[in-house]
Design an enzyme around this catalytic site. Structure first.
Site, PDB file in Angstrom:
ATOM      1  CG  HIS A  57      -3.509  75.767  17.967  1.00  0.00           C
ATOM      2  ND1 HIS A  57      -4.086  75.956  19.191  1.00  0.00           N
ATOM      3  CD2 HIS A  57      -2.623  76.784  17.796  1.00  0.00           C
ATOM      4  CE1 HIS A  57      -3.595  77.065  19.735  1.00  0.00           C
ATOM      5  NE2 HIS A  57      -2.702  77.580  18.903  1.00  0.00           N
ATOM      6  CD  GLU A 113       4.966  64.847 -13.526  1.00  0.00           C
ATOM      7  OE1 GLU A 113       5.893  64.853 -14.371  1.00  0.00           O
ATOM      8  OE2 GLU A 113       4.879  64.024 -12.601  1.00  0.00           O
ATOM      9  CD  GLU A 137      14.555  64.574  -6.424  1.00  0.00           C
ATOM     10  OE1 GLU A 137      15.144  65.600  -6.802  1.00  0.00           O
ATOM     11  OE2 GLU A 137      13.474  64.199  -6.919  1.00  0.00           O
ATOM     12  N   GLY A 143      18.524  69.855 -10.098  1.00  0.00           N
ATOM     13  CA  GLY A 143      17.191  70.468 -10.074  1.00  0.00           C
ATOM     14  C   GLY A 143      16.866  71.084  -8.720  1.00  0.00           C
ATOM     15  NE  ARG A 144      18.546  66.409  -4.687  1.00  0.00           N
ATOM     16  CZ  ARG A 144      18.750  65.548  -5.671  1.00  0.00           C
ATOM     17  NH1 ARG A 144      17.941  65.569  -6.732  1.00  0.00           N
ATOM     18  NH2 ARG A 144      19.732  64.681  -5.619  1.00  0.00           N
ATOM     19  CE  LYS A 199      10.788  61.258 -13.391  1.00  0.00           C
ATOM     20  NZ  LYS A 199      11.997  61.951 -13.802  1.00  0.00           N
ATOM     21  CE  LYS A 259      20.259  69.339 -14.756  1.00  0.00           C
ATOM     22  NZ  LYS A 259      20.952  68.774 -13.611  1.00  0.00           N
TER      23      LYS A 259
HETATM   24  O1  F6P Z   1      11.658  63.361 -11.155  1.00  0.00           O
HETATM   25  C1  F6P Z   1      12.487  64.054 -10.285  1.00  0.00           C
HETATM   26  C2  F6P Z   1      13.080  65.254 -10.964  1.00  0.00           C
HETATM   27  O2  F6P Z   1      14.014  64.858 -11.903  1.00  0.00           O
HETATM   28  C3  F6P Z   1      13.673  66.216  -9.964  1.00  0.00           C
HETATM   29  O3  F6P Z   1      14.949  65.867  -9.569  1.00  0.00           O
HETATM   30  C4  F6P Z   1      13.592  67.499 -10.705  1.00  0.00           C
HETATM   31  O4  F6P Z   1      13.724  68.616  -9.868  1.00  0.00           O
HETATM   32  C5  F6P Z   1      12.206  67.375 -11.303  1.00  0.00           C
HETATM   33  O5  F6P Z   1      12.089  66.011 -11.636  1.00  0.00           O
HETATM   34  C6  F6P Z   1      11.943  68.231 -12.510  1.00  0.00           C
HETATM   35  O6  F6P Z   1      12.844  67.980 -13.526  1.00  0.00           O
HETATM   36  P1  F6P Z   1      12.977  68.974 -14.747  1.00  0.00           P
HETATM   37  O7  F6P Z   1      13.437  70.298 -14.229  1.00  0.00           O
HETATM   38  O8  F6P Z   1      13.979  68.341 -15.670  1.00  0.00           O
HETATM   39  O9  F6P Z   1      11.631  69.084 -15.396  1.00  0.00           O
END
Ligand code: F6P
Length: 554
Positions: free
Chosen positions: A395, A223, A364, A278-279, A515, A217
């Site tokens: 199990h 990452e 979240e 995002g979620r 972060k 987003k």
């Molecule tokens: O760090 C949490 C977060 O902001 C989430 O809310 C989001 O889904 C995820 O990181 C990824 O964010 P982006 O889509 O901006 O890379």
């Protein structure tokens, strides 16, 4: 401009001071003495009466520790918290994500073309439809082989790079709908900054047949950008030409400038908007990998399922509203019966990533410690969600759910028809689902155990207390439509709970501190000379030890 949250302190009376909350507390003292066995004995029709059906989803909540009075009081609480008006506010595009000053309009992503939803006076539905059309055209080209890679070969592998909402929704939906996917396409998902994730995902892939879908987003997430750079290097190493990026990378983002800076042509970008959290984004362009796998037709069915649940949520009376009941009963379990977690137990292997997806959606969203006005909270907010598909969990951790000392409400999810033609195995699977919820609710008494001729010393070990609550969600078949209804059900139940708890369910400030610290620590780990450290003594020692051992191993 920063929102002035302090300007409106105590907009709402404190939740626990509300008469409806106090009434629930008093009612709980009485109902806590009643066993589910008694509730069922008193009302032979309970199993049918305490159930609601909407959009093809059947919710049985009769095995929850509630009676008519509990439900009446919970609905009264929802009314006192203006739930109906808050629902309307969300659908209308009000700024309900107060701390980020944003509307929350994932419902617009699945709205029919005839609907008008305004953000800042502009109808957003045409833009949503236009992105969907571009996604569909692109997906058709890739799926048919018309879109080729740099060397002219057709695309056989799709690698989704993203994390959090840009990964969990797509990977969950791909697994859930695999039955409907184009099997010649291999789908992989890379999220972790741990290089292993990327290396293993591409180990057996040919670069000239691989398309990377970089989903973020913000397009600033460490990452995702790290993995996207690794992917570009991997691709260019094999194809040896910068021009290859245009054929092997597409982006999904709200940040066109950062996408261009990365080197992805804006014509290969699929956009969405800051009013999609995002979620809550798996049905936006973030669902591109899902659409590539299952095709635009099935993706539309998925959206239709979401929309059907939206319509139900907006229009059904609170007492017969699936997301409202799921949300309110969750509050009853957490805030009154004291449950700290919820186990999500899909009896369908295709839903193996559903609990992980729900973890972000619920925790979240509702893992918050202050009210929307910034006042400290004196009641529990989101429980911990976790789970595994049945029957595997039986199990492993079900022992604790049946006989442990904690109360763990369970959400069982099952389907009437199997997607694979092994009917007998499906019947066994569903028999296990029904048996588990029955065993949890009714248990096995001392008398029943003794009647089995069990030795006296073992009787206490063989007793099942029962009275352990569960929901059962049943749908006819795991279709894209059914998945849409299921996800929307949980999305809206999270909203219901956030409304009652009076929190902002749509921000996530709690991820920021870690972060920032990681950024600083990454510089200290990368420093050539010994860095000056001024963390706490534990963190300092860990960093020094890591650096020293890393140097020794070089
Ligand atoms: O760090 C949490 C977060 O902001 C989430 O809310 C989001 O889904 C995820 O990181 C990824 O964010 P982006 O889509 O901006 O890379």
């Amino acid at each position: 401009m920063a929102p002035n949250l302090a300007a409106n302190p105590q907009r709402h009376p404190s939740l626990t001071a509300r008469p409806e909350w106090r009434a629930l507390n008093a009612h709980c003292v009485e109902l806590a003495k009643v066993h589910l066995r008694d509730l069922f004995a008193k009302d032979p029709a309970r199993g049918q009466r305490l159930a609601v059906e909407a959009a093809g989803l059947y919710l049985d909540y009769s095995k929850q520790r509630v009676d008519a009075e509990t439900l009446r009081l919970l609905v009264a609480l929802a009314e006192a918290c203006n739930l109906q008006a808050r629902i309307e506010g969300m659908f209308r595009g009000d700024i309900i994500n107060v701390t980020e000053q944003r509307a929350v309009l994932h419902v617009a992503l699945r709205a029919p073309a005839t609907e008008r939803i305004l953000v800042d006076g502009e109808d957003v539905v045409p833009a949503v439809r236009s992105v969907l059309d571009r996604m569909a055209a692109f997906s058709e080209r890739v799926r048919s082989g018309a879109w080729t890679g740099h060397t002219g070969k057709r695309i056989r592998n799709i690698v989704n790079i993203g994390i959090g909402g840009s990964d969990l929704g797509p990977v969950m939906a791909y697994q859930a709908l695999r039955h409907y996917s184009q099997r010649e396409l291999t789908l992989r998902f890379v999220s972790n900054v741990d290089g292993t994730d990327f290396v293993e995902a591409v180990a057996d892939l040919e670069a000239d047949e691989t398309l990377f879908v970089v989903c973020s987003k913000t397009f600033t997430t460490l990452e995702t950008l790290t993995n996207a750079h690794a992917a570009r290097s991997w691709c260019l190493r094999a194809l040896g030409n910068d021009q290859a990026v245009a054929k092997h990378f597409v982006a999904v983002s709200t940040n066109a400038r950062a996408v261009a800076q990365f080197g992805i042509d804006p014509s290969n970008m699929f956009g969405f908007w800051d009013w999609v959290g995002g979620r809550y984004s798996m049905d936006s362009a973030i669902g591109l990998s899902t659409m590539l796998a299952i095709g635009p037709g099935h993706f539309r069915e998925l959206l239709d399922g979401f929309h059907a649940m939206d319509v139900h949520f907006r229009s059904a009376p609170l007492a017969a509203n699936l997301p409202v009941l799921l949300g309110l009963i969750g509050i009853w379990n957490s805030n009154f019966l004291g449950a700290e977690t919820v186990a999500v137990l899909p009896y369908d292997q295709y839903l193996q990533r559903f609990p992980a997806y729900l973890q972000q959606l619920t925790m979240e969203s509702n893992g918050k410690h202050v009210t929307i006005d910034g006042n400290p909270i004196d009641y529990a907010t989101s429980p911990v969600y976790w789970g595994e598909p049945g029957t595997n969990g039986q199990h492993s951790f079900y022992q604790l759910i049946h006989q442990g000392t904690r109360l763990i409400p369970c959400d069982f999810i099952g389907f009437v028809e199997p997607l694979n033609p092994l009917q007998e195995q499906h019947d066994l699977l569903m028999a296990n689902l029904f048996a588990q919820s029955e065993a949890l609710a009714f248990g096995k008494t001392t008398e029943e155990v003794m009647a089995d001729g069990i030795a006296d010393s073992l009787v206490p070990h063989r007793v099942f207390e029962g009275n352990r609550p569960s929901h059962t969600l049943l749908a006819e078949r795991l279709t894209p439509y059914a998945l849409g209804t299921l996800v929307a059900l949980y999305e809206h139940s999270v909203f219901v709970q956030g409304t009652i708890w009076n929190i902002d369910s749509f921000d996530q400030w709690g991820v920021e501190l870690g972060k920032a610290l990681a950024k600083r620590t990454a510089q200290e780990l990368a420093s050539v000379s010994e860095p000056e450290l001024d963390h706490d003594s534990s963190t300092n020692a860990l960093i020094r030890r890591y650096r020293a051992l890393r140097e020794a191993g070089r």
